[in-house]
Enzyme design. Sequence first.
Site, PDB file in Angstrom:
ATOM      1  N   VAL A   1       0.599  -1.001  -0.606  1.00 46.90           N
ATOM      2  CA  VAL A   1      -0.558   0.145  -0.193  1.00 46.90           C
ATOM      3  C   VAL A   1       0.854   1.302   0.073  1.00 46.90           C
ATOM      4  O   VAL A   1       0.525   2.387   0.323  1.00 46.90           O
ATOM      5  CB  VAL A   1      -0.974   0.156   1.443  1.00 46.90           C
ATOM      6  CG1 VAL A   1      -2.411  -1.626   1.107  1.00 46.90           C
ATOM      7  CG2 VAL A   1      -0.071   0.354   2.312  1.00 46.90           C
TER       8      VAL A   1
ATOM      9  N   HIS B   1      -4.171  -4.449  -2.602  1.00 44.87           N
ATOM     10  CA  HIS B   1      -4.809  -3.916  -1.077  1.00 44.87           C
ATOM     11  C   HIS B   1      -4.800  -2.386  -0.354  1.00 44.87           C
ATOM     12  O   HIS B   1      -4.982  -2.474   0.244  1.00 44.87           O
ATOM     13  CB  HIS B   1      -3.350  -4.658  -0.160  1.00 44.87           C
ATOM     14  CG  HIS B   1      -3.631  -6.234   0.114  1.00 44.87           C
ATOM     15  ND1 HIS B   1      -2.609  -6.475   0.967  1.00 44.87           N
ATOM     16  CD2 HIS B   1      -4.964  -7.547   0.205  1.00 44.87           C
ATOM     17  CE1 HIS B   1      -2.748  -7.827   0.737  1.00 44.87           C
ATOM     18  NE2 HIS B   1      -3.368  -8.027   0.085  1.00 44.87           N
TER      19      HIS B   1
ATOM     20  N   CYS C   1     -17.820  16.802   4.433  1.00 45.20           N
ATOM     21  CA  CYS C   1     -19.146  16.614   5.292  1.00 45.20           C
ATOM     22  C   CYS C   1     -19.103  16.365   6.168  1.00 45.20           C
ATOM     23  O   CYS C   1     -19.441  16.595   7.158  1.00 45.20           O
ATOM     24  CB  CYS C   1     -19.319  15.312   4.073  1.00 45.20           C
ATOM     25  SG  CYS C   1     -18.403  13.390   5.202  1.00 45.20           S
TER      26      CYS C   1
ATOM     27  N   ASN D   1      12.920 -14.696  -3.076  1.00 48.14           N
ATOM     28  CA  ASN D   1      12.826 -14.398  -1.490  1.00 48.14           C
ATOM     29  C   ASN D   1      14.025 -14.405  -0.891  1.00 48.14           C
ATOM     30  O   ASN D   1      14.272 -15.575  -1.102  1.00 48.14           O
ATOM     31  CB  ASN D   1      11.223 -14.778  -0.586  1.00 48.14           C
ATOM     32  CG  ASN D   1      10.817 -14.122   0.368  1.00 48.14           C
ATOM     33  OD1 ASN D   1      11.632 -14.438   0.838  1.00 48.14           O
ATOM     34  ND2 ASN D   1       9.341 -13.904   0.567  1.00 48.14           N
TER      35      ASN D   1
HETATM   36  P1  OAD Z   1       5.212 -10.269   4.038  1.00 47.41           P
HETATM   37  O1  OAD Z   1       5.919  -8.915   6.115  1.00 47.41           O
HETATM   38  O2  OAD Z   1       4.255 -11.332   5.439  1.00 47.41           O
HETATM   39  O3  OAD Z   1       6.470 -10.711   4.212  1.00 47.41           O
HETATM   40  C1  OAD Z   1       7.587 -10.187   3.123  1.00 47.41           C
HETATM   41  C2  OAD Z   1       8.359 -10.851   2.987  1.00 47.41           C
HETATM   42  O4  OAD Z   1       9.034  -9.871   2.008  1.00 47.41           O
HETATM   43  C3  OAD Z   1       9.420 -12.205   3.430  1.00 47.41           C
HETATM   44  O5  OAD Z   1       8.521 -13.176   3.107  1.00 47.41           O
HETATM   45  C4  OAD Z   1      10.472 -12.004   3.423  1.00 47.41           C
HETATM   46  O6  OAD Z   1      11.021 -13.329   3.574  1.00 47.41           O
HETATM   47  C5  OAD Z   1      10.681 -11.517   2.191  1.00 47.41           C
HETATM   48  N1  OAD Z   1      11.472 -10.720   2.293  1.00 47.41           N
HETATM   49  C6  OAD Z   1      11.864  -9.444   3.219  1.00 47.41           C
HETATM   50  N2  OAD Z   1      12.740  -9.197   2.106  1.00 47.41           N
HETATM   51  C7  OAD Z   1      12.747  -9.301   1.480  1.00 47.41           C
HETATM   52  C8  OAD Z   1      14.129  -8.718   0.548  1.00 47.41           C
HETATM   53  N3  OAD Z   1      14.955  -7.789   0.118  1.00 47.41           N
HETATM   54  N4  OAD Z   1      13.916  -9.278  -1.154  1.00 47.41           N
HETATM   55  C9  OAD Z   1      12.965 -10.293  -0.710  1.00 47.41           C
HETATM   56  N5  OAD Z   1      12.194 -10.717  -0.043  1.00 47.41           N
HETATM   57  C10 OAD Z   1      12.056 -10.597   1.113  1.00 47.41           C
HETATM   58  O7  OAD Z   1       4.902  -9.492   3.900  1.00 47.41           O
HETATM   59  P2  OAD Z   1       3.675  -9.691   2.401  1.00 47.41           P
HETATM   60  O8  OAD Z   1       3.684 -10.809   2.197  1.00 47.41           O
HETATM   61  O9  OAD Z   1       3.392  -8.822   1.316  1.00 47.41           O
HETATM   62  O10 OAD Z   1      -2.009  -7.103   4.545  1.00 47.41           O
HETATM   63  O11 OAD Z   1       2.298  -9.467   3.467  1.00 47.41           O
HETATM   64  C11 OAD Z   1       0.944  -9.536   3.052  1.00 47.41           C
HETATM   65  C12 OAD Z   1      -0.234  -8.689   3.820  1.00 47.41           C
HETATM   66  O12 OAD Z   1       0.015  -9.311   4.739  1.00 47.41           O
HETATM   67  C13 OAD Z   1       0.088  -7.357   3.384  1.00 47.41           C
HETATM   68  O13 OAD Z   1      -0.301  -6.515   2.240  1.00 47.41           O
HETATM   69  C14 OAD Z   1      -0.521  -7.269   4.417  1.00 47.41           C
HETATM   70  C15 OAD Z   1      -0.286  -7.566   5.862  1.00 47.41           C
HETATM   71  O14 OAD Z   1      -1.247  -8.127   6.718  1.00 47.41           O
HETATM   72  C16 OAD Z   1      -3.290  -5.803   5.414  1.00 47.41           C
HETATM   73  O15 OAD Z   1      -2.740  -5.255   5.822  1.00 47.41           O
HETATM   74  C17 OAD Z   1      -3.893  -6.803   4.593  1.00 47.41           C
END
Ligand code: OAD
Length: 243
Positions: free
Chosen positions: A100, A116, A147, A210
């Site tokens: 976001v 999201h 409003c 990842n």
């Molecule tokens: P996460 O914080 O769950 O996961 C981040 C991922 O990025 C992990 O698997 C890390 O290993 C990886 N990572 C970290 N640094 C990295 C790098 N430099 N290069 C490659 N990988 C790296 O984040 P999301 O998967 O985005 O939703 O989480 C999904 C959703 O959960 C988000 O959109 C948010 C959250 O709660 C809402 O707020 C609804």
Amino acid sequence: MVQKAIEILKKSSSLLVITGAGISAESGIPTFRGKDGLWQNYRAEDLATPWAFQRDPETVWKWYDWRRGIISKAKPNKGHIAIKELEDLYERFFLITQNVDGLHGRTGIKNMIEIHGNLWRVRCTKEGRTFLLLDTPLKEIPPRCTCGAILRPDVVWFGESIPQDLMDKAYTLLNTYETLIVAGTSGVVYPVASFPTILKANGGKIVEINIEKTPISDLADISIIGKTGEILPEIVEGLKKII
Ligand code: OAD
């Protein structure tokens, strides 16, 4: 591994990319899960649900104001820029980001869904209209619409549904695109966590990037352990030599 990913990508005429918080980690934006993740110190139930907002909009907005402050100082990194370059290399390209923070948009990328939402956009809790609110820090917490009603961040919280038009677009892409790069997501938040399985069931190929193994790794044709800010530019360089 990178070379094998390039082999898959060069055979493909369409490319879908899915990103998560990991792609913005190298811009200094905290991820959600993992050692220094936001959910280590904060409870999602208190900050990222419609019930939390109804109960205590001030606390929720203070947290978003803090995150907006961090993001306002951040810049797109080499990973974001490489994804924009991939868009330029493919005739059929699309990005689905769970982030976001708006950093992908700042690279000038065009074919993108912020599934999201976007924390720079706000939504009136009474009228439902959305608009950008770029103040950091906010002048009043919680911010109010003209409003008089309270504004909320125009993001998808836990317990809320992703807008149907975005889901329809995502399913069309998953059913028609040949190759998927999944970059920097833990792959545990639905429905996006199920997207790789859908593309794979349609005969598509998956490249994952990842820093650690995820639930998507075993499904992926190639799973590269490394930073998106390093691996994605390597892939783009490799592809530029061929395409
Ligand atoms: P996460 O914080 O769950 O996961 C981040 C991922 O990025 C992990 O698997 C890390 O290993 C990886 N990572 C970290 N640094 C990295 C790098 N430099 N290069 C490659 N990988 C790296 O984040 P999301 O998967 O985005 O939703 O989480 C999904 C959703 O959960 C988000 O959109 C948010 C959250 O709660 C809402 O707020 C609804």
